[in-house]
Design an enzyme around this catalytic site. Structure first.
Site, PDB file in Angstrom:
ATOM      1  N   ASN A 158       0.792  -1.237   0.000  1.00 55.57           N
ATOM      2  CA  ASN A 158       0.000   0.000   0.000  1.00 55.57           C
ATOM      3  C   ASN A 158       0.824   1.286   0.000  1.00 55.57           C
ATOM      4  OD1 ASN A 158       0.762  -0.278   2.661  1.00 55.57           O
ATOM      5  ND2 ASN A 158      -1.250   0.189   3.520  1.00 55.57           N
ATOM      6  N   TYR A 159       2.065   1.187   0.503  1.00 55.06           N
ATOM      7  CA  TYR A 159       3.004   2.322   0.395  1.00 55.06           C
ATOM      8  C   TYR A 159       4.370   1.757   0.019  1.00 55.06           C
ATOM      9  CZ  TYR A 159      -0.104   5.561   2.980  1.00 55.06           C
ATOM     10  OH  TYR A 159      -1.137   6.362   3.396  1.00 55.06           O
ATOM     11  N   LYS A 181      13.422  -6.131   0.156  1.00 55.14           N
ATOM     12  CA  LYS A 181      12.577  -7.090  -0.580  1.00 55.14           C
ATOM     13  C   LYS A 181      11.234  -6.401  -0.790  1.00 55.14           C
ATOM     14  CE  LYS A 181      10.275 -10.809  -1.960  1.00 55.14           C
ATOM     15  NZ  LYS A 181       9.007 -10.089  -2.257  1.00 55.14           N
ATOM     16  N   THR A 184       5.364  -7.672  -4.242  1.00 57.11           N
ATOM     17  CA  THR A 184       5.242  -7.899  -5.691  1.00 57.11           C
ATOM     18  C   THR A 184       4.500  -6.730  -6.348  1.00 57.11           C
ATOM     19  OG1 THR A 184       5.373 -10.268  -5.427  1.00 57.11           O
ATOM     20  CG2 THR A 184       4.367  -9.492  -7.449  1.00 57.11           C
ATOM     21  N   GLY A 234       3.222  -5.124   7.032  1.00 58.45           N
ATOM     22  CA  GLY A 234       2.364  -5.971   6.208  1.00 58.45           C
ATOM     23  C   GLY A 234       1.311  -6.672   7.030  1.00 58.45           C
ATOM     24  N   GLY A 238       3.937 -11.267   9.041  1.00 63.06           N
ATOM     25  CA  GLY A 238       4.793 -10.746  10.099  1.00 63.06           C
ATOM     26  C   GLY A 238       4.804 -11.635  11.330  1.00 63.06           C
ATOM     27  N   GLU A 253       4.884  -3.807  11.793  1.00 64.29           N
ATOM     28  CA  GLU A 253       3.580  -3.148  11.816  1.00 64.29           C
ATOM     29  C   GLU A 253       2.654  -3.999  10.970  1.00 64.29           C
ATOM     30  OE1 GLU A 253       0.583  -0.965  10.389  1.00 64.29           O
ATOM     31  OE2 GLU A 253       2.207   0.361   9.698  1.00 64.29           O
ATOM     32  N   CYS A 287      -3.368   0.533   6.924  1.00 65.37           N
ATOM     33  CA  CYS A 287      -3.426  -0.096   8.254  1.00 65.37           C
ATOM     34  C   CYS A 287      -4.134   0.824   9.223  1.00 65.37           C
ATOM     35  CB  CYS A 287      -2.041  -0.382   8.807  1.00 65.37           C
ATOM     36  SG  CYS A 287      -0.792  -0.634   7.607  1.00 65.37           S
ATOM     37  N   THR A 288      -3.987   2.134   9.015  1.00 63.52           N
ATOM     38  CA  THR A 288      -4.564   3.111   9.926  1.00 63.52           C
ATOM     39  C   THR A 288      -5.946   3.587   9.497  1.00 63.52           C
ATOM     40  OG1 THR A 288      -3.311   4.736   8.702  1.00 63.52           O
ATOM     41  CG2 THR A 288      -2.377   4.042  10.805  1.00 63.52           C
ATOM     42  N   GLU A 380     -10.415  -7.230   9.299  1.00 61.20           N
ATOM     43  CA  GLU A 380      -9.918  -6.061   8.571  1.00 61.20           C
ATOM     44  C   GLU A 380     -10.197  -6.254   7.083  1.00 61.20           C
ATOM     45  OE1 GLU A 380      -5.645  -5.960   8.852  1.00 61.20           O
ATOM     46  OE2 GLU A 380      -5.566  -3.799   8.622  1.00 61.20           O
ATOM     47  N   ARG A 440      -0.589   7.767  10.430  1.00 64.31           N
ATOM     48  CA  ARG A 440       0.790   7.553  10.860  1.00 64.31           C
ATOM     49  C   ARG A 440       1.518   8.885  10.995  1.00 64.31           C
ATOM     50  NH1 ARG A 440       4.864   5.809   6.764  1.00 64.31           N
ATOM     51  NH2 ARG A 440       3.008   5.768   5.472  1.00 64.31           N
TER      52      ARG A 440
HETATM   53  O1  G3P Z   1      -0.943   1.177   6.042  1.00 63.43           O
HETATM   54  C1  G3P Z   1       0.283   1.663   6.392  1.00 63.43           C
HETATM   55  C2  G3P Z   1       0.272   2.668   7.498  1.00 63.43           C
HETATM   56  O2  G3P Z   1       1.583   2.957   7.857  1.00 63.43           O
HETATM   57  C3  G3P Z   1      -0.593   3.871   7.239  1.00 63.43           C
HETATM   58  O3  G3P Z   1       0.038   5.075   6.994  1.00 63.43           O
HETATM   59  O4  G3P Z   1       0.109   7.471   6.456  1.00 63.43           O
HETATM   60  O5  G3P Z   1      -1.838   6.111   5.725  1.00 63.43           O
HETATM   61  O6  G3P Z   1      -1.537   6.640   8.118  1.00 63.43           O
HETATM   62  P1  G3P Z   1      -0.865   6.399   6.805  1.00 63.43           P
END
Ligand code: G3P
Length: 478
Positions: A158-159, A181, A184, A234, A238, A253, A287-288, A380, A440
């Site tokens: 995602n990032y 790494k 993909t 990920g 993890g 994370e 994730c957030t 999720e 984040r």
């Molecule tokens: O999903 C990854 C996490 O680090 C979110 O970052 O900047 O979207 O809050 P952000």
């Protein structure tokens, strides 16, 4: 196969001896967009060997010079924002403008890390012995921070760029070498980002980027004896990594189920805006992201109405058109999301919009009157589907939040700051945002999850510290 992107080892772009490649599927067209090398275990061994050698001299390179190179890489990264953003659009269907933002934010992160590194690694401590009982002032202790060695960085789809540099920059400023790494989906954006570091002129072998199948090189990398620290972002992988890894520091994370608690006295327009932004940005693949709304029954109708009005305005379509909602990363992800939606339907959740899906594109959906027996209350989705649970007391909301196996962030909307602080204390999450959606950034803030959401704390300062060890020298006076 001339169109297979090369991997990066010993400061050079190489083809894998495997002769095999991994296809990257464009989430929008569902056709192969790019191909990357399927690296072999021997190639991983080589990368580890050169990373070890390169680190030795890099750790002796003056701190200001390390910082200078990082600033240079940051500037080059920003110059390359358009082609890298294009990869993000094609590989992970990130909306066009957000894709550019990701690259610019990454450049800023690298520069800030260089500056912060100079500040915090440029000083140590001096201790004297006579503060501990029984000691005279006969020992002077000098502390400094030394690098760990080789850092393995594994960012998520995602990032791919931002969460790669958030590991690379602290590793390098602290005097470590780095093996990347990439995921993909996002691998080509990662390779392009690495090219910017290559152009900046880092020593050969200090940074490497190996692409390939997780089944072939995943465990081999994470269990490699040459790795001194793993920084991973990920999903469930993890948890598996943490069980297999050796006695090395881990930074992890691993997702979340961030709750948004809305009290009776909340500014409902502010809350609705944050819920839509928090829940549906990048189609909920953060994730957030806000992943469950816990709203007091007395204001629930009004809040849901306000959220629905905003959901109706979200644009849905291809990332090239900079739509708000774009196809989710893969067909299996879309199928998983659909499974959660169907479960909620069967158990009679209220559908505020009609469920609609075309290929990997899922229209934004708010599910009201969700109950704890529905999967969506706990799982999720990583997609544009957001459950609303109506609560009758704050305690009920806190209880739901804390019953989750995740504990990344959470947020609370109220005008009563005292209440907000007490709720923050009660929520078992790494961060609680008062009157804003979880996030984040800014990237120097500490970022951490508890329970299944992770190990350790990130954010620029914490990552630099985490990628170092304390070394002490004691001077014994006669
Ligand atoms: O999903 C990854 C996490 O680090 C979110 O970052 O900047 O979207 O809050 P952000």
């Amino acid at each position: 196969e001339g169109d297979v992107f090369k991997y990066y080892s010993e400061g050079e772009w190489k083809k894998s001896a495997s002769g095999k490649s991994v296809a990257i599927i464009n989430p929008t067209t569902r056709k192969t967009q790019y191909k990357v090398q399927a690296c072999t275990q021997e190639e991983v061994n080589k990368v580890m060997e050169v990373a070890k050698a390169a680190q030795k001299s890099w750790s002796k390179t003056p701190l200001w010079k390390r910082a200078e190179l990082l600033h240079k890489a940051a500037a080059i990264l920003k110059e390359h924002k358009a082609p890298i953003a294009e990869c993000l659009v094609k590989e992970i269907a990130k909306p066009a403008k957000d894709a550019v933002t990701e690259v610019v934010r990454s450049g800023d992160l690298v520069s800030y890390t260089a500056e912060e590194g100079v500040r915090i690694l440029g000083e140590g401590k001096f201790l004297v012995s006579d503060s501990f009982p029984g000691n005279e002032r006969t020992k002077y202790c000098l502390t400094s921070k030394i690098p760990l060695g080789v850092i393995l960085a594994i960012p998520p789809f995602n990032y791919p760029v931002n969460l790669a540099v958030s590991k690379i920059a602290p590793a390098l400023i602290a005097g470590n070498s780095l093996v990347l790494k990439p995921p993909t989906q996002g691998a080509v954006a990662c390779l392009h980002m690495v090219h910017c570091f290559h152009l900046a002129g880092f020593p050969k072998g200090l940074i490497s980027c190996v692409t390939g199948k997780g089944s072939e090189i995943g465990d081999f990398l994470t269990m490699h004896p040459g790795v001194h620290c793993i920084s991973f972002t990920g999903g469930d992988t993890g948890v598996a990594i943490s069980k297999k890894a050796g006695m090395i520091p881990l930074q992890m994370e691993l997702g979340g189920k961030d709750a948004c608690i809305v009290l009776e006295d909340a500014d409902l327009d502010l809350a609705a805006g944050s819920i839509v932004k928090g829940g549906f940005s990048y189609s909920g693949q953060r994730c957030t992201a806000v992943k469950v709304v816990l709203v007091m029954e007395s204001v629930a109708d009004t809040l849901v109405e306000k959220v629905n009005a905003k959901v109706a305005k979200l644009t849905v379509g291809p990332p090239e058109d900079d739509c708000d909602i774009t196809p989710v990363v893969s067909e299996s992800s879309a199928n998983f999301i659909e499974g959660l939606v169907m479960d909620a339907k069967q158990k009679n959740a209220t559908f505020c919009q009609q469920y609609k899906r075309e290929g990997n594109l899922i229209w934004p959906l708010l599910l009201d009157n969700v109950r704890p027996d529905m999967r969506i209350a706990w799982e999720e989705p990583f997609g544009p589907v957001l459950p609303v649970i109506r609560i009758n007391s704050v305690e009920e909301g806190i209880h739901h939040c804390n019953a989750s196996n995740f504990g990344l962030q959470g947020c609370v909307f109220t005008k009563d700051i005292n209440k907000a602080i007490l709720i923050s204390d009660a929520m078992e999450t790494g961060t609680v945002q008062i009157n804003s959606a979880p996030a984040r950034g800014p990237d120097h803030f500490p970022f951490q999850g508890i329970k299944d959401s992770g190990i350790g704390s990130q954010g620029i300062t914490n990552s630099i510290n985490m990628m170092t060890k304390v070394k002490t020298t004691v001077i014994n006076l006669p």
